[in-house]
Design a protein around this motif. Structure first.
Motif, PDB file in Angstrom:
ATOM      1  N   LEU A   1       0.656  -1.455  -0.630  1.00 49.49           N
ATOM      2  CA  LEU A   1      -0.286  -0.017   0.139  1.00 49.49           C
ATOM      3  C   LEU A   1       0.691   1.515   0.114  1.00 49.49           C
ATOM      4  O   LEU A   1       0.469   2.111  -0.545  1.00 49.49           O
ATOM      5  CB  LEU A   1      -0.976  -0.094   0.874  1.00 49.49           C
ATOM      6  CG  LEU A   1      -1.829  -1.187   0.868  1.00 49.49           C
ATOM      7  CD1 LEU A   1      -2.633  -1.008   2.526  1.00 49.49           C
ATOM      8  CD2 LEU A   1      -2.831  -0.884   0.511  1.00 49.49           C
ATOM      9  N   ILE A   2       1.639   1.194   1.015  1.00 51.79           N
ATOM     10  CA  ILE A   2       2.785   2.285   1.006  1.00 51.79           C
ATOM     11  C   ILE A   2       3.692   2.418  -0.686  1.00 51.79           C
ATOM     12  O   ILE A   2       3.969   3.593  -0.796  1.00 51.79           O
ATOM     13  CB  ILE A   2       3.911   2.180   1.830  1.00 51.79           C
ATOM     14  CG1 ILE A   2       3.191   2.236   3.186  1.00 51.79           C
ATOM     15  CG2 ILE A   2       4.909   3.466   1.522  1.00 51.79           C
ATOM     16  CD1 ILE A   2       3.928   1.457   4.430  1.00 51.79           C
ATOM     17  N   ASP A   3       3.653   1.758  -0.983  1.00 49.02           N
ATOM     18  CA  ASP A   3       4.093   1.643  -2.076  1.00 49.02           C
ATOM     19  C   ASP A   3       3.671   1.925  -3.611  1.00 49.02           C
ATOM     20  O   ASP A   3       3.400   2.791  -4.249  1.00 49.02           O
ATOM     21  CB  ASP A   3       5.054   0.497  -2.510  1.00 49.02           C
ATOM     22  CG  ASP A   3       6.486  -0.399  -2.428  1.00 49.02           C
ATOM     23  OD1 ASP A   3       7.376   0.600  -2.319  1.00 49.02           O
ATOM     24  OD2 ASP A   3       6.758  -0.534  -2.660  1.00 49.02           O
ATOM     25  N   ALA A   4       2.019   1.944  -3.632  1.00 54.36           N
ATOM     26  CA  ALA A   4       1.206   1.746  -4.305  1.00 54.36           C
ATOM     27  C   ALA A   4       0.964   3.487  -4.514  1.00 54.36           C
ATOM     28  O   ALA A   4       0.215   3.924  -5.355  1.00 54.36           O
ATOM     29  CB  ALA A   4       0.061   0.899  -3.878  1.00 54.36           C
ATOM     30  N   PHE A   5       0.260   3.907  -3.464  1.00 51.75           N
ATOM     31  CA  PHE A   5       0.071   5.326  -3.703  1.00 51.75           C
ATOM     32  C   PHE A   5       1.055   6.297  -3.004  1.00 51.75           C
ATOM     33  O   PHE A   5       1.056   7.056  -3.230  1.00 51.75           O
ATOM     34  CB  PHE A   5      -0.843   4.953  -2.108  1.00 51.75           C
ATOM     35  CG  PHE A   5      -1.835   4.325  -2.683  1.00 51.75           C
ATOM     36  CD1 PHE A   5      -2.855   4.673  -3.471  1.00 51.75           C
ATOM     37  CD2 PHE A   5      -2.424   2.829  -1.853  1.00 51.75           C
ATOM     38  CE1 PHE A   5      -4.053   4.586  -3.254  1.00 51.75           C
ATOM     39  CE2 PHE A   5      -3.512   2.870  -2.208  1.00 51.75           C
ATOM     40  CZ  PHE A   5      -4.067   2.722  -2.909  1.00 51.75           C
ATOM     41  N   GLY A   6       2.064   5.483  -2.934  1.00 51.41           N
ATOM     42  CA  GLY A   6       3.637   6.818  -2.915  1.00 51.41           C
ATOM     43  C   GLY A   6       3.562   7.259  -1.168  1.00 51.41           C
ATOM     44  O   GLY A   6       3.693   8.729  -1.368  1.00 51.41           O
ATOM     45  N   LEU A   7       3.329   6.162  -0.204  1.00 51.03           N
ATOM     46  CA  LEU A   7       3.136   7.036   1.129  1.00 51.03           C
ATOM     47  C   LEU A   7       4.464   7.520   1.910  1.00 51.03           C
ATOM     48  O   LEU A   7       5.511   7.144   1.728  1.00 51.03           O
ATOM     49  CB  LEU A   7       2.476   6.581   1.984  1.00 51.03           C
ATOM     50  CG  LEU A   7       0.619   6.001   1.144  1.00 51.03           C
ATOM     51  CD1 LEU A   7      -0.227   4.866   2.643  1.00 51.03           C
ATOM     52  CD2 LEU A   7      -0.033   7.117   1.114  1.00 51.03           C
TER      53      LEU A   7
ATOM     54  N   SER B   1       7.479   7.690   0.014  1.00 54.26           N
ATOM     55  CA  SER B   1       8.244   6.349  -0.688  1.00 54.26           C
ATOM     56  C   SER B   1       8.217   6.918  -2.946  1.00 54.26           C
ATOM     57  O   SER B   1       6.808   7.732  -2.941  1.00 54.26           O
ATOM     58  CB  SER B   1       7.518   5.644  -0.569  1.00 54.26           C
ATOM     59  OG  SER B   1       8.119   5.123   0.958  1.00 54.26           O
ATOM     60  N   GLU B   2       9.100   6.528  -3.499  1.00 57.20           N
ATOM     61  CA  GLU B   2       8.418   6.410  -4.487  1.00 57.20           C
ATOM     62  C   GLU B   2       7.522   4.970  -4.882  1.00 57.20           C
ATOM     63  O   GLU B   2       7.355   4.449  -4.922  1.00 57.20           O
ATOM     64  CB  GLU B   2       9.212   5.960  -6.004  1.00 57.20           C
ATOM     65  CG  GLU B   2       9.229   6.127  -7.181  1.00 57.20           C
ATOM     66  CD  GLU B   2      10.398   5.663  -8.015  1.00 57.20           C
ATOM     67  OE1 GLU B   2      10.348   5.187  -8.856  1.00 57.20           O
ATOM     68  OE2 GLU B   2      11.426   6.219  -7.409  1.00 57.20           O
ATOM     69  N   LYS B   3       6.233   5.869  -5.163  1.00 60.76           N
ATOM     70  CA  LYS B   3       5.351   4.831  -6.383  1.00 60.76           C
ATOM     71  C   LYS B   3       5.157   3.812  -7.608  1.00 60.76           C
ATOM     72  O   LYS B   3       6.620   4.394  -8.502  1.00 60.76           O
ATOM     73  CB  LYS B   3       4.391   5.588  -7.221  1.00 60.76           C
ATOM     74  CG  LYS B   3       2.976   6.992  -6.530  1.00 60.76           C
ATOM     75  CD  LYS B   3       1.966   6.558  -7.511  1.00 60.76           C
ATOM     76  CE  LYS B   3       1.707   8.094  -6.553  1.00 60.76           C
ATOM     77  NZ  LYS B   3      -0.067   7.744  -7.404  1.00 60.76           N
ATOM     78  N   VAL B   4       5.194   2.205  -6.709  1.00 63.40           N
ATOM     79  CA  VAL B   4       5.540   1.245  -7.333  1.00 63.40           C
ATOM     80  C   VAL B   4       4.173   0.831  -7.478  1.00 63.40           C
ATOM     81  O   VAL B   4       3.381   0.183  -6.049  1.00 63.40           O
ATOM     82  CB  VAL B   4       6.084   0.522  -6.293  1.00 63.40           C
ATOM     83  CG1 VAL B   4       6.961  -0.611  -7.394  1.00 63.40           C
ATOM     84  CG2 VAL B   4       7.671   1.277  -6.462  1.00 63.40           C
ATOM     85  N   ALA B   5       3.761   0.117  -8.870  1.00 67.13           N
ATOM     86  CA  ALA B   5       2.275  -0.667  -8.960  1.00 67.13           C
ATOM     87  C   ALA B   5       2.957  -2.161  -8.352  1.00 67.13           C
ATOM     88  O   ALA B   5       3.130  -3.047  -8.133  1.00 67.13           O
ATOM     89  CB  ALA B   5       2.621  -0.660 -10.088  1.00 67.13           C
TER      90      ALA B   5
END
Length: 143
Positions: free
Chosen positions: A107-113, A116-120
């Motif tokens: 979730l942190i990756d997907a939303f760039g929370l 963090s850089e966004k990762v699908a």
């Protein structure tokens, strides 16, 4: 390669620490155990800062105040790991903890929370998560 080695050490240490903390809490109490564990970590952290520290606490005023709550999570992590291992087996408890960690990290990756850089989160990652959950169900399945 160093990241992989550090991650393996962290995972192994977390599993061992969770069981050690649970056994300690069986003898002295869950919050007493937490105080001892966190107190020991605090003292060792001070020694590490004294010997190896290269940063400065002066910059703490410039940090997003939300990030200062990381220390608060220490009691939540330690206590809930002990409770989970106490109610389940170490294998099942740690497996569920790992799945939860992976899901929240995704979730942190997907939303760039939290910067963090966004990762699908692609279909193969969903399958991997499903396999992990299936593994826990297999461990819990009574034959």
């Amino acid at each position: 390669m160093a990241g992989i080695i550090f991650s393996i050490i962290a995972g192994a240490s977390m599993s061992i620490q969770g069981v050690m903390n649970t056994r300690l809490s069986d003898k002295i109490g869950i919050y007493e155990s937490n105080a001892f564990v966190q107190g020991t970590a605090f003292l060792l952290s001070l020694i590490a800062v004294w010997i190896m520290g290269k940063g400065s606490f002066k910059g703490i005023a410039e940090v997003n105040k939300f990030y200062l709550l990381g220390g608060v999570l220490g009691i939540i992590i330690t206590v809930t790991v002990m409770l989970g291992i106490g109610k389940l087996s170490p294998t099942v408890a740690i497996s569920i903890i790992l799945i939860s960690q992976l899901f929240v990290a995704a979730l942190i990756d997907a939303f760039g929370l939290m910067g963090s850089e966004k990762v699908a989160f692609t279909w193969n990652k969903y399958i991997g998560m499903a396999l992990m959950i299936g593994g826990v169900l297999l461990f819990k399945w009574k034959s």
